[in-house]
Design an enzyme around this catalytic site. Sequence first.
Site, PDB file in Angstrom:
ATOM      1  CG  PHE A  71       5.433  -0.134  -4.036  1.00  0.00           C
ATOM      2  CD1 PHE A  71       5.039  -1.367  -4.530  1.00  0.00           C
ATOM      3  CD2 PHE A  71       6.276  -0.087  -2.930  1.00  0.00           C
ATOM      4  CE1 PHE A  71       5.482  -2.536  -3.938  1.00  0.00           C
ATOM      5  CE2 PHE A  71       6.720  -1.255  -2.331  1.00  0.00           C
ATOM      6  CZ  PHE A  71       6.322  -2.484  -2.840  1.00  0.00           C
ATOM      7  CG  ASP A  72       1.741   3.675 -10.110  1.00  0.00           C
ATOM      8  OD1 ASP A  72       1.613   4.883  -9.874  1.00  0.00           O
ATOM      9  OD2 ASP A  72       0.907   3.003 -10.735  1.00  0.00           O
ATOM     10  CE  LYS A  73      -3.572   6.331  -5.581  1.00  0.00           C
ATOM     11  NZ  LYS A  73      -4.817   5.548  -5.841  1.00  0.00           N
ATOM     12  CB  THR A  74      -3.552   3.893  -9.862  1.00  0.00           C
ATOM     13  OG1 THR A  74      -3.887   5.037  -9.070  1.00  0.00           O
ATOM     14  CG2 THR A  74      -4.808   3.365 -10.539  1.00  0.00           C
TER      15      THR A  74
END
Length: 658
Positions: free
Chosen positions: A346-349
Amino acid sequence: MGIKEFFLNKEKRKIVAIEKDLNNNLSILGGYSMGIKEYFIEKIDIIFILISIIAIALDLLGVDIYGISLIWIAIIFCGIPIFKEAAIGLYTEFDIKADVLVTIAIISSILIGELFAAGVIAVIMAIGGYLEEYTVSKTRAGIEKLVDLTPRKGRLIENYNKSNESEREISADLIEVGDILKVVPGETVPVDGKIISGETSIDQSVLTGESIPVDKLEGDEVFSGTINLYGSFVMKAIKKGEDSSLQRLIKLVEFSNPNDAEIVKTADKWATLIVVIAFICAVLALVFTGEIIRAVTVLVVFCPCALVLATPTAIMASIGNLSKRGILVKEGITIEKLAKVDRVVFDKTGTLTYGKPTLTDVIVYDEETEEKELIHLLASLENLSEHPLAKAIVKYYMDNYDDTLLKLSDFEMIIAKGVKANLNGSNICAGNLEFFKSLGIDIPEEFIEEIVSPSLEKGATAIYIAKDSRFLGCALLSDVLRKDASDLVVQLRRLKVVSTLLTGDNKQAAEYIAKEADIVDYQYNCLPEDKISTIKKFQSLKLNVAMIGDGINDAPSLRQANVGISMGGVGSNISIEASDVCLVSDDIKYVPHLLALSRKTIRTINRGIAFALILNILATVLAMYGMIGPIEGAFVHNIGSVIVIIYSSLLLRYEYAN
């Protein structure tokens, strides 16, 4: 440098610029003409398929032309391209796969008078071929859009800080290391460099994916492709355009491909064996019985239509299931890749979070001020600003309160620090800690350390407010976790899929988000190349990786992963084009359904293939012994195809029970 060398260098830059522009224009014209050609070919394919479908429908109603079946239209329009591909594959590479199987199916059906079966097979395969070509062309457009982001020009300052200082516009390709450049508000930074004069706020989302602009002061680095939002500044180039951060990102997107992408359609694995067995059985039937009819019957019943249809019908049904939930799968082969995923990155933003600042808390310090009064005053002041944090504050007030905003005068924005204005003779100011120190407004240390700092360590941003130099309190803004994020991770764990968080944020922010989302494995301060390196590491361990992200900075990782999944609502066009799957509804809660359905689809395909093989073998034995003729063989053949299609279509109604 002498006068002669100076002018020669200047002319060289002009010549290089002309050559660059000419090459760019030729590339654009070439791409345009190719686009026109592909457009008309695509339209012709659609027209042929529609005409063929109409012909099949009219044939069912008993319509013909002077006794000639309309099915021949479908066979000619949709079948001939398949025959051509099969012939080319056999001639050039001796490639015996789906096209050969379908060709045999169509010809065999024609030989025994089963024109209807031949026409239907041709149309179904033509539709599948069109969808595949369409998705490939759409994906190819992603890199072109990324290249369009490359800065074209820059403002070169000659003789900086001298009496004869001048400014001129040049091509970004001609900027050299050490050149002094000026960047005004709204412009794109042409190359990587360092600010030597001025201060501003920079939108770095093109590289980092972070939604909140970054304040830049003298001595700070700025990067190619990022956007200058407010103040003008002077910078010194520290890299050439071809070595800039944006160009590195473009190269990553162009060359990052999975090393283990040798995935083939399940039906094709059996293609050569099926063809060989079919011919051997037909020849044996002819040799030992002397009856051509038996050989033709063998070809019909062994014609692998049910086997060939098992894969595309199941995949089309699963894609239809996913589209109802706002999930776009670009290619059918992606379903097979998804079924093997055992690690989700996963990326966060914009992925685990909503991707935009939200006011999460209002902290009142002044005892004479109420919370509603403080946020009313702050929103009224920030309403005059265009900063994303200001807009988030105003939105919060509008969503929670009914009172109209106050009218302030003498508004002033101090770049990278804060804002101030006048309200009925009172001075109102809001901004960061450095701004308040410059104004001489005291904020108690214990307030910052005990109340504000814990939130700052988790990635929040504090906006302080004061009235007539009296500190009133502050507002905290954060990019908040999606409400479905933690539940999503739990469901993935039930599917025996491990979750990993890769973010460009600092350690404290990454730890906080990982804990809130129940993710054990996480990494922070990640650049695009760091994310790719981590994905490659997982793949070297024979793990199949799905990457979920948004923003241009995630495009290389989406390409490198076995499966790239982009956020359609907040994601950039580049990340969407670079991915295999797009969450059009911008909702991550259906990711477990996506993986579970993909696994179910592969099981359905395998069962369909097994059924088709058993049916083919049984019918072939009966045909060789003369127990069934061409008519019965065609009936068995069509019944097998119908059963496979019906079984596969059940995927349309599949629901993942979490």
